[in-house]
Design a protein around this motif. Structure first.
Motif, mmCIF file in Angstrom:
data_model
loop_
_atom_site.group_PDB
_atom_site.id
_atom_site.type_symbol
_atom_site.label_atom_id
_atom_site.label_comp_id
_atom_site.label_asym_id
_atom_site.label_seq_id
_atom_site.Cartn_x
_atom_site.Cartn_y
_atom_site.Cartn_z
ATOM 1 N N THR A 54 0.757 -1.161 0.007
ATOM 2 C CA THR A 54 -0.066 0.498 0.310
ATOM 3 C C THR A 54 0.758 1.199 -0.058
ATOM 4 N N ARG A 55 1.608 1.439 0.501
ATOM 5 C CA ARG A 55 2.139 3.164 1.010
ATOM 6 C C ARG A 55 3.642 2.780 0.803
ATOM 7 N N THR A 56 4.178 1.812 0.095
ATOM 8 C CA THR A 56 5.325 2.172 -0.846
ATOM 9 C C THR A 56 4.959 2.014 -2.593
ATOM 10 N N ARG A 57 3.869 1.261 -2.868
ATOM 11 C CA ARG A 57 3.475 1.547 -4.115
ATOM 12 C C ARG A 57 3.392 2.515 -4.428
ATOM 13 N N MET A 104 11.270 -2.377 -8.303
ATOM 14 C CA MET A 104 9.860 -3.711 -8.344
ATOM 15 C C MET A 104 10.406 -3.832 -6.926
ATOM 16 N N ARG A 105 9.305 -4.785 -5.882
ATOM 17 C CA ARG A 105 8.901 -4.968 -5.319
ATOM 18 C C ARG A 105 8.383 -6.748 -5.964
ATOM 19 N N HIS A 106 9.588 -7.850 -4.988
ATOM 20 C CA HIS A 106 9.704 -9.101 -5.290
ATOM 21 C C HIS A 106 9.947 -9.919 -4.269
ATOM 22 N N GLU A 133 16.332 -6.868 0.717
ATOM 23 C CA GLU A 133 16.235 -5.579 1.200
ATOM 24 C C GLU A 133 15.271 -4.804 0.787
ATOM 25 N N HIS A 134 15.294 -3.472 1.877
ATOM 26 C CA HIS A 134 14.232 -2.084 1.623
ATOM 27 C C HIS A 134 14.389 -0.617 1.985
ATOM 28 N N PRO A 135 16.254 -0.729 0.849
ATOM 29 C CA PRO A 135 16.278 0.305 0.811
ATOM 30 C C PRO A 135 15.363 1.564 1.216
ATOM 31 N N THR A 136 15.184 1.525 0.133
ATOM 32 C CA THR A 136 14.268 3.338 0.273
ATOM 33 C C THR A 136 12.891 3.130 2.591
ATOM 34 N N GLN A 137 12.486 1.815 2.500
ATOM 35 C CA GLN A 137 12.862 1.935 3.647
ATOM 36 C C GLN A 137 12.943 2.642 5.117
ATOM 37 N N ALA A 138 14.807 2.314 4.708
ATOM 38 C CA ALA A 138 15.537 2.725 5.706
ATOM 39 C C ALA A 138 15.420 4.377 5.457
ATOM 40 N N SER A 170 12.757 -9.941 8.035
ATOM 41 C CA SER A 170 12.738 -8.903 8.049
ATOM 42 C C SER A 170 13.852 -8.161 6.824
ATOM 43 N N ARG A 171 13.390 -7.340 6.134
ATOM 44 C CA ARG A 171 13.587 -6.894 4.928
ATOM 45 C C ARG A 171 14.378 -5.484 5.821
ATOM 46 N N VAL A 172 13.299 -4.905 6.474
ATOM 47 C CA VAL A 172 13.065 -3.528 6.859
ATOM 48 C C VAL A 172 14.245 -3.391 7.817
ATOM 49 N N ALA A 173 14.247 -4.584 8.884
ATOM 50 C CA ALA A 173 15.134 -4.604 9.540
ATOM 51 C C ALA A 173 16.783 -4.850 8.693
ATOM 52 N N LEU A 229 8.792 -4.193 14.058
ATOM 53 C CA LEU A 229 8.012 -4.905 13.151
ATOM 54 C C LEU A 229 7.030 -5.721 13.298
ATOM 55 N N ARG A 230 6.641 -6.111 12.139
ATOM 56 C CA ARG A 230 5.136 -6.713 11.571
ATOM 57 C C ARG A 230 5.709 -8.267 11.786
ATOM 58 N N MET A 231 4.870 -9.088 12.435
ATOM 59 C CA MET A 231 4.923 -10.229 12.423
ATOM 60 C C MET A 231 4.440 -10.789 11.226
ATOM 61 N N GLN A 232 5.492 -11.445 10.259
ATOM 62 C CA GLN A 232 5.016 -11.579 8.622
ATOM 63 C C GLN A 232 5.010 -12.741 8.971
ATOM 64 N N LEU A 233 3.419 -13.414 9.121
ATOM 65 C CA LEU A 233 3.073 -15.189 8.345
ATOM 66 C C LEU A 233 3.068 -15.572 7.695
ATOM 67 N N PRO A 270 6.593 0.301 10.118
ATOM 68 C CA PRO A 270 7.457 0.500 9.209
ATOM 69 C C PRO A 270 5.839 0.050 8.427
ATOM 70 N N GLY A 271 4.668 -0.911 8.978
ATOM 71 C CA GLY A 271 3.647 -0.717 8.718
ATOM 72 C C GLY A 271 3.699 -2.108 7.396
ATOM 73 N N PRO A 272 2.371 -2.800 7.197
ATOM 74 C CA PRO A 272 1.104 -2.569 8.268
ATOM 75 C C PRO A 272 1.271 -3.301 8.901
ATOM 76 N N LEU A 273 0.745 -2.656 9.998
ATOM 77 C CA LEU A 273 0.725 -2.894 11.797
ATOM 78 C C LEU A 273 -0.275 -4.005 11.960
HETATM 79 C C1 NCD Z 1 7.224 -3.482 5.488
HETATM 80 C C2 NCD Z 1 7.846 -4.558 3.411
HETATM 81 O O1 NCD Z 1 7.246 -5.154 2.671
HETATM 82 O O2 NCD Z 1 9.032 -5.063 3.608
HETATM 83 N N1 NCD Z 1 6.590 -3.063 4.789
HETATM 84 C C3 NCD Z 1 6.309 -1.859 3.508
HETATM 85 O O3 NCD Z 1 7.183 -1.847 3.049
HETATM 86 N N2 NCD Z 1 6.329 -0.913 4.531
HETATM 87 C C4 NCD Z 1 7.072 -4.369 6.200
HETATM 88 C C5 NCD Z 1 5.827 -5.495 6.539
HETATM 89 O O4 NCD Z 1 5.591 -5.627 5.708
HETATM 90 O O5 NCD Z 1 6.163 -5.990 7.456
#
Ligand code: NCD
Length: 321
Positions: A54-57, A104-106, A133-138, A170-173, A229-233, A270-273
């Motif tokens: 949602t937010r990144t795109r 790209m997100r993949h 990784e998720h560089p723009t999030q960091a 977590s790529r955000v971590a 961080l979100r629990m990435q089930l 970082p969301g989603p929460l």
């Molecule tokens: C993160 C992601 O997709 O890596 N969300 C985001 O881009 N804001 C974190 C997540 O999905 O938990």
């Protein structure tokens, strides 16, 4: 000169600071009544999102449009990816239409690096690749913290940042670890052993300013920043936690835990929460929360990233001419 933005790990401190400074300047564009600058007029940006977002795109698209670029969205479900087209063929097909930048997100780690090797003329931005990784999030997290600490007359350096939760997936971590180590901060990783093995694979690579904690109290004690961080089930193929209630009992961040162990900390996510799992609503919506600021800064950071890539392409073209 940054050719692609694939990860934070391959940036040096100057490049990181340069992107943060430019992003800080771009914040002002979103406050204007006419939210547009002509910087990328005539440029084409393709957003290829093969995982939900949602937010990144949205923020990449808004960033491109605020820079006057033409942006095109492609998602897995409406594309030939569902017909079994490979990433290689999708990439070559898209490049034939002469885009300037492909975001790209993949779901696979390393996909953005692979893409950058396939494409000859197009700059690549990694909007999240698997667990890598998720560089723009960091970058947006760091910009948010830089603005917060600067507003208190402090620098974003020498701080203690506790990252709590599903670190393993977590790529955000991972992007935040590299960013904070470059900025001269201490990083504490906090989570249950199943989601944060104590020999966390890259510990030695990351170095002495990184530590691992399995007790929430130890991990957040005296921290300046608590990032949940979100629990990435969806990435957890086995049983990493018994259930989310138990997770939140031991690792959930609420006001009383913060009052006790990190009374001055600001809180990020970082969301989603998952409300009530990683963060209580009281904290997520309360005065310590920087969550809305993170989202707002996502636009400015992505404007800075897109602008930097377009500028370095232009420089390369001039050199080649
Ligand atoms: C993160 C992601 O997709 O890596 N969300 C985001 O881009 N804001 C974190 C997540 O999905 O938990």
């Amino acid at each position: 000169m940054i050719k692609h933005l694939l990860d934070i790990r391959s940036l040096n401190r100057e490049q990181l600071l340069f992107l943060l400074e430019n992003a800080d300047k771009f914040c002002e564009v979103s406050e204007r009544s006419l939210k547009k600058v002509p910087a990328l007029r005539g440029k084409t940006i393709i957003l290829l999102f093969l995982e939900p977002s949602t937010r990144t795109r949205a923020s990449f698209e808004i960033a491109g449009k605020r820079l006057s670029a033409d942006t095109i969205n492609i998602s897995a479900s409406g594309s030939s990816v569902v017909k079994g087209e490979s990433l290689y063929d999708t990439a070559r097909t898209l490049e034939a239409m002469a885009p300037d930048i492909l975001v790209m997100r993949h779901p696979q780690s390393g996909a953005a690096h692979f893409l950058s090797r396939i494409l000859k003329y197009t700059a690549v931005v990694n909007a999240g690749d698997g667990m890598h990784e998720h560089p723009t999030q960091a970058l947006l997290d760091c910009l948010t913290l830089k603005q917060f600490f600067n507003s208190k007359g402090q620098e974003l350096q020498g701080k203690t940042v506790a990252i709590v939760g599903d670190i393993l997936h977590s790529r955000v971590a991972r992007s935040n670890i590299w960013a904070h180590l470059l900025l001269g901060n201490k990083v504490r990783l906090v989570g249950p052993p199943t989601l944060l093995p104590s020999d966390f694979s890259n510990m030695q690579v990351w170095g002495e300013h990184l530590s691992v904690h399995h007790r929430l109290a130890d991990g957040i004690q005296g921290a300046d920043v608590v990032m949940a961080l979100r629990m990435q089930l969806e990435r957890q193929k086995g049983h990493f936690i018994s259930n989310t209630d138990e997770y939140s009992r031991y690792y959930g961040i609420n006001e009383s835990v913060l009052q006790r162990y990190a009374p001055d900390a600001v809180v990020m996510h970082p969301g989603p929460l998952n409300r009530g799992v990683e963060l209580s609503s009281e904290v997520a919506d309360g005065p310590r929360s920087l969550i809305s600021k993170q989202v707002a800064n996502g636009v400015a950071v992505r404007m800075a990233a897109l602008f930097a890539l377009a500028a370095s392409r232009q420089e390369a073209e001039l050199e080649a001419a």
